[in-house]
Every structure is written in C-alpha cells, then in structure tokens.
Design an enzyme around this catalytic site. Structure first.
Site, mmCIF file in Angstrom:
data_model
loop_
_atom_site.group_PDB
_atom_site.id
_atom_site.type_symbol
_atom_site.label_atom_id
_atom_site.label_comp_id
_atom_site.label_asym_id
_atom_site.label_seq_id
_atom_site.Cartn_x
_atom_site.Cartn_y
_atom_site.Cartn_z
ATOM 1 N N ASP A 1 2.612 -0.918 10.519
ATOM 2 C CA ASP A 1 2.975 -0.037 9.395
ATOM 3 C C ASP A 1 4.339 -0.500 8.887
ATOM 4 O OD1 ASP A 1 2.978 2.270 7.643
ATOM 5 O OD2 ASP A 1 4.389 3.222 9.007
ATOM 6 N N SER A 2 4.756 0.090 7.760
ATOM 7 C CA SER A 2 6.090 -0.235 7.242
ATOM 8 C C SER A 2 7.188 0.412 8.089
ATOM 9 C CB SER A 2 6.206 0.246 5.798
ATOM 10 O OG SER A 2 5.947 1.631 5.738
ATOM 11 N N CYS B 1 -1.201 1.704 7.533
ATOM 12 C CA CYS B 1 -0.379 1.934 6.345
ATOM 13 C C CYS B 1 -1.336 1.943 5.159
ATOM 14 C CB CYS B 1 0.634 0.799 6.216
ATOM 15 S SG CYS B 1 1.574 0.830 4.683
ATOM 16 N N GLU C 1 10.857 9.845 7.502
ATOM 17 C CA GLU C 1 11.672 8.886 8.271
ATOM 18 C C GLU C 1 12.955 9.564 8.775
ATOM 19 O OE1 GLU C 1 11.608 5.205 8.643
ATOM 20 O OE2 GLU C 1 9.519 5.121 8.045
ATOM 21 N N CYS D 1 -1.045 8.629 3.177
ATOM 22 C CA CYS D 1 0.092 7.825 3.623
ATOM 23 C C CYS D 1 0.306 8.223 5.076
ATOM 24 C CB CYS D 1 1.329 8.154 2.787
ATOM 25 S SG CYS D 1 2.847 7.417 3.441
ATOM 26 N N HIS E 1 2.785 8.303 6.828
ATOM 27 C CA HIS E 1 3.989 9.097 7.085
ATOM 28 C C HIS E 1 3.731 10.595 6.878
ATOM 29 C CE1 HIS E 1 6.149 5.285 6.872
ATOM 30 N NE2 HIS E 1 7.290 5.901 7.161
HETATM 31 N N1 DGL Z 1 3.245 4.676 5.756
HETATM 32 C C1 DGL Z 1 2.932 3.905 4.613
HETATM 33 C C2 DGL Z 1 1.613 4.306 3.975
HETATM 34 O O1 DGL Z 1 0.765 4.758 4.637
HETATM 35 C C3 DGL Z 1 3.920 3.713 3.558
HETATM 36 C C4 DGL Z 1 5.245 4.246 3.506
HETATM 37 C C5 DGL Z 1 6.076 3.277 2.710
HETATM 38 O O2 DGL Z 1 6.462 2.284 3.295
HETATM 39 O O3 DGL Z 1 6.292 3.495 1.497
HETATM 40 O O4 DGL Z 1 1.395 4.139 2.807
#
Ligand code: DGL
Length: 268
Positions: A10-11, A73, A152, A184, A186
C-alpha cells in the site's frame, strides 16, 4: 511455491486493514508487507506515477520471495492492476473487483455510493466494475482526499474528522444510497465515525474483507504454508508507521525495516 510469503503493498498504513483480515484468515501463511510511506499519498498523483510506484513496490515484494501479491491500495488497484498482471510471473490481486462484488451483493435498492481517493474516483474503476456485475445499479461517487491524512494522523474520532465526514458525505447521502463502498484502504480506520454519520441503515463495504475471500479461492499449496511469520517494510517514517499500526492491529509490530531510497530496488 513452498514456504513463500504473500506480498502486500500500500502507499502507507492503510493496507494494514487488508493485512489484518488476511492474517486472521490465514494464520500460517508468511506475509511480507510494504508501506510506501515516503511517497504517500498516491491518490492525487498521476496515473503514470502510480503505475511506476506500483511496479517498483511489486518488484521489491518479489525480491522478498512473494508467491502472490495483493495490492492493498485502491488507487494502485484502479490504475496498475492490469499492468502488474501482465508483467509479473506470479498472481496479482487487486481490491476493486472484490469490493464491487460485495457492494452489489449488499445493496437492496441498487443505489451504491463509492468514496475513494481522487485517482480511484477519476479512474471510474468501481462504477465500471459494479455496472459489469449488475447494469441496473446506480453508482454515486465522491473523492474524499482529506480522509487519508486524517487516518495517517490517527485521528479516527477527532472533531476535525467528524466535520470532514459531514462535508464529504452530506451530498452523497442525498442520493438515497443503501450501500457505501470504502474505496480506499485507509478509510476503514475511520469506519466507526463514518458509520455514525451515515447511520446504521447504510451498509459499509470494506474491500479488505472482500479481497480476503478472493484470496481464499486462489491461494495455492495450502499444505506448504509457512509459520505465520510477518515482515514489515516501509520507505520512511518508521515511528509514525509503528504507532498507527499498533492502533489498527491491536498489537506491536516487532520487526519493521526501512528500505532506503537509492538502494537499487527503486530504480527500474
Ligand atoms: N490507501 C490507498 C488507497 O486505497 C491510498 C491512499 C493514498 O495514498 O492516497 O487508495
């Protein structure tokens, strides 16, 4: 295939919501996780940049011996899944299709909301996947970029988070949706606050659960699984990753390795 880990990337910390589900379902699989904390967020970046980062992340996981890669992600899944499936010799799973299927199964009135990063919403990956599964569904999408830094930051029930949820979701909820895809990885970190604002009559779909089902169906050689060992890697900010990770996972990560930019694997 013997004793090779499942690779997840993931990012940043968001993919830990996927890791958590996979770890619960497959206690004896070894897992290697990479969070690209030096380059988060991916959401506002261009398609080509996200594809480049995703290829580098996947190559890194392959260097760690991954037998299969889960793109934890949505932004990467929406833009880079096809490319990774074309160029890698191992199976690659994204989170979009499993999430879309769960949403279609959950919705009674066929009115589905999707929230995600700018990149995911711009790609229309969810609306395309949902329409393919059931063309009678209407999809209403909204990019919610500020949710990523809030997650985050560990501000899952902060007043600022509640106001941001209200700002983003008010127009979406006016469409009489009965299902909302947290598009997402997150966003499940903010799930309770989102559910509280949306109300209990709206089903929230978390693609972490959905992709784990899919993994269950394709995971090869169960008898050759490992010992349930975890390896976590990040590209920056280990301390911050550790502290958010312990909240998401309800446990301390005892082995976290920072991979330095410029060590070679970041280069094509
Ligand atoms: N967690 C990531 C997603 O599912 C992206 C968050 C990001 O890096 O902008 O899209």
């Amino acid at each position: 295939m013997a004793k090779k880990p499942i690779g997840i990337f993931d990012s940043g910390v968001g993919g830990l919501t996927v890791y958590k589900e996979i770890r619960k379902r497959f206690p004896y699989e070894d897992i290697v996780y990479f969070g690209d904390t030096a380059r988060v967020p991916y959401g506002p970046k261009s398609k080509n940049t996200v594809i480049d980062y995703s290829i580098q992340n996947a190559r890194f996981l392959m260097q760690q011996g991954a037998k299969l890669i889960v793109i934890a992600c949505n932004t990467s899944s929406a833009t880079a899944l096809n490319k990774l499936q074309q160029i890698l010799p191992i199976p690659v799973l994204g989170v979009i299709d499993p999430g879309a299927r769960s949403a279609v199964n959950a919705s009674h009135n066929k009115r589905i909301g999707v929230i995600g990063t700018e990149g995911t919403i711009r790609s229309k990956a969810y609306s395309t996947a949902i329409s393919k599964l059931d063309s009678s569904c209407s999809v209403f999408s909204k990019a919610c970029p500020i949710f990523v830094p809030l997650a985050e930051e560990g501000w899952e029930d902060h007043e600022v988070t509640k106001l941001t949820i209200k700002e983003y979701l008010t127009p979406l909820l006016q469409n009489n949706i009965d299902t909302l895809v947290l598009g997402c990885t997150h966003y499940p970190i903010l799930k309770e606050s989102i559910q509280q604002f949306a109300g209990n009559e709206i089903t929230l779909v978390d693609s972490a659960e959905a992709v784990t089902e899919k993994l269950d169906a394709i995971l090869p050689d169960r008898e050759l699984t490992g010992i349930g060992e975890d390896r976590f890697y990040v590209s920056d900010n280990e301390d911050k990753f550790m502290s958010i990770a312990s909240k998401i996972l309800d446990m301390e990560i005892n082995k976290l390795i920072k991979v330095n930019l410029g060590e070679g694997w970041f280069l094509n």
